[in-house]
Design a protein around this motif. Structure first.
Motif, short mmCIF file in Angstrom:
data_model
loop_
_atom_site.label_atom_id
_atom_site.label_comp_id
_atom_site.label_asym_id
_atom_site.label_seq_id
_atom_site.Cartn_x
_atom_site.Cartn_y
_atom_site.Cartn_z
N THR A 67 -6.83 -7.25 -7.37
CA THR A 67 -7.82 -6.27 -6.88
C THR A 67 -7.75 -4.87 -7.47
OG1 THR A 67 -6.41 -5.49 -5.04
CG2 THR A 67 -7.81 -7.43 -4.62
N HIS B 228 -7.30 -7.30 1.48
CA HIS B 228 -6.08 -6.53 1.27
C HIS B 228 -5.83 -6.41 -0.23
CE1 HIS B 228 -4.74 -10.83 1.90
NE2 HIS B 228 -4.41 -10.61 0.64
N ALA B 229 -5.03 -5.41 -0.60
CA ALA B 229 -4.71 -5.19 -2.01
C ALA B 229 -3.85 -6.33 -2.53
CB ALA B 229 -3.98 -3.86 -2.17
N GLN C 168 2.37 1.64 -3.48
CA GLN C 168 1.40 2.17 -4.44
C GLN C 168 1.24 3.68 -4.29
OE1 GLN C 168 -1.82 -0.54 -3.38
NE2 GLN C 168 -1.74 -1.48 -5.41
N GLU D 139 0.82 -1.20 0.00
CA GLU D 139 0.00 0.00 0.00
C GLU D 139 0.86 1.26 0.00
OE1 GLU D 139 -2.34 -3.43 1.22
OE2 GLU D 139 -0.41 -2.66 1.92
N GLU E 206 -12.62 3.84 -5.28
CA GLU E 206 -12.15 5.22 -5.18
C GLU E 206 -13.02 6.13 -6.05
OE1 GLU E 206 -9.61 8.35 -3.84
OE2 GLU E 206 -10.15 6.35 -3.09
N HIS F 150 -12.70 -9.00 -4.76
CA HIS F 150 -12.95 -8.39 -3.45
C HIS F 150 -12.12 -9.14 -2.43
CE1 HIS F 150 -16.16 -5.84 -4.91
NE2 HIS F 150 -16.73 -6.90 -5.48
N GLN G 270 -10.33 -1.68 -6.54
CA GLN G 270 -9.86 -0.53 -5.76
C GLN G 270 -10.16 0.77 -6.49
OE1 GLN G 270 -5.83 -2.65 -5.17
NE2 GLN G 270 -5.86 -1.10 -3.54
N GLU H 59 -0.75 -5.17 -9.50
CA GLU H 59 -0.97 -4.19 -8.44
C GLU H 59 -0.44 -2.82 -8.84
OE1 GLU H 59 2.72 -6.64 -7.02
OE2 GLU H 59 0.90 -6.97 -8.19
N TYR I 44 -3.27 0.12 -9.72
CA TYR I 44 -3.96 1.01 -8.79
C TYR I 44 -3.12 2.25 -8.50
CZ TYR I 44 -6.26 2.98 -4.75
OH TYR I 44 -6.88 3.86 -3.89
#
Length: 310
Positions: free
Chosen positions: A161, A156-157, A97, A94, A169, A153, A165, A122, A125
């Motif tokens: 996902t 955690h990312a 990102q 996270e 947002e 779903h 996400q 990932e 995102y």
């Protein structure tokens, strides 16, 4: 962020004149004073792949793809820069990102077009988040060439996902979620994922509907989507390609979409004048065979940069 230019080397044909240059002779380290151009940014991360129970190794993708690009022939186009690499060394996806988002926002605000080299999906995102922050209030259509929706779903990312996400947002910001996934493999996506895509208003096209003789239909769908948004963000998950063309991914495709089709559609976006940024993700050099995958990925990146217009 330190910029390492040591991987940019290759054949020297300078005796044949200025038109005999290659990428390694044209790419420059990005500086604050650089004229607007295409900025290559790495995202060295496969924490999302690990969380998604995939084959790790994509963390080495940015370095391997730069090496594959270095020796390709250069044809006149926008200035080309290396903007360095965002790393995820501690498992904190996270935070990585968010660092990627900040780097992308800075590039776009400086007038550059980011070409991000992943890393797992990932990447998407953080990449989208940076674009959205640079262009608040504008609709950014996501075109994803991918065998998978990546709308899972989860608590955690992960690499499964990113677009869930993004959708969350967009809902928080009160903005439309505009998403087109092309190359979807039915055997690789559960009914739940198709239901999620439908509930979010996503659009898609199956891999079986993207053969070379169906290219005209795919182009029309892509053009209609592009016309419906202000800007475009292209993300190419390399597992959209057949395993024979792209063995070096976490989940090689049993069917896939031929590279000629992906290149033609990506070229259409590059020439549209709406393409804000692009990335190539999921390249895993640990599973490459005689550099087949690296060469295929480099060809797609080369083609994008060759035709990218503002």
């Amino acid at each position: 962020m330190t910029i390492d230019m040591s991987m940019w080397h290759g054949r020297d044909d300078s005796a044949e004149g200025e038109q005999a240059r290659r990428w390694h002779q044209m790419v420059q380290p990005l500086t604050a004073q650089a004229a607007p151009g295409i900025a290559i940014l790495g995202f060295a991360c496969d924490e999302g792949v690990r969380r998604n129970q995939g084959r790790t190794g994509a963390v080495a993708g940015p370095l391997a793809l730069r090496r594959a690009l270095a020796n390709l022939a250069w044809h006149p186009g926008a200035p080309l820069y290396d903007a360095g690499t965002v790393n995820c060394d501690d498992g904190d996806l996270e935070a990585a990102q968010q660092r990627l988002a900040a780097a992308v926002t800075a590039l776009v605000q400086a007038g550059h077009r980011p070409l991000v080299l992943g890393g797992g999906h990932e990447t998407a995102y953080g990449h989208w988040l940076g674009l959205a922050r640079a262009h608040p209030g504008q609709s950014i259509g996501i075109v994803n060439f991918d065998a998978h929706f990546d709308l899972r779903h989860a608590g955690h990312a992960s690499s499964g996902t990113p677009f869930a996400q993004v959708a969350a947002e967009c809902a928080r910001l009160g903005q439309p979620f505009r998403y087109l996934c092309m190359g979807v493999a039915e055997p690789a996506n559960t009914g739940a994922l198709f239901a999620t895509a439908a509930s979010l208003g996503a659009e898609w096209r199956l891999d079986s509907d993207m053969t070379p003789w169906q290219l005209a239909d795919a182009r029309h769908q892509l053009a209609d989507f592009a016309d419906s948004v202000d800007l475009l963000y292209l993300t190419i998950d390399l597992d959209v390609l057949p395993a024979a063309q792209m063995p070096a991914v976490s989940a090689p495709a049993g069917y896939g979409v031929d590279i000629s089709v992906i290149e033609a559609l990506a070229g259409k976006l590059a020439r549209s004048g709406k393409l804000l940024a692009a990335d190539l993700v999921e390249f895993n050099p640990l599973f490459d065979q005689d550099s087949h995958g690296a060469k295929a990925a480099a060809r797609l990146a080369w083609s994008l940069c060759r035709h990218w217009k503002r």
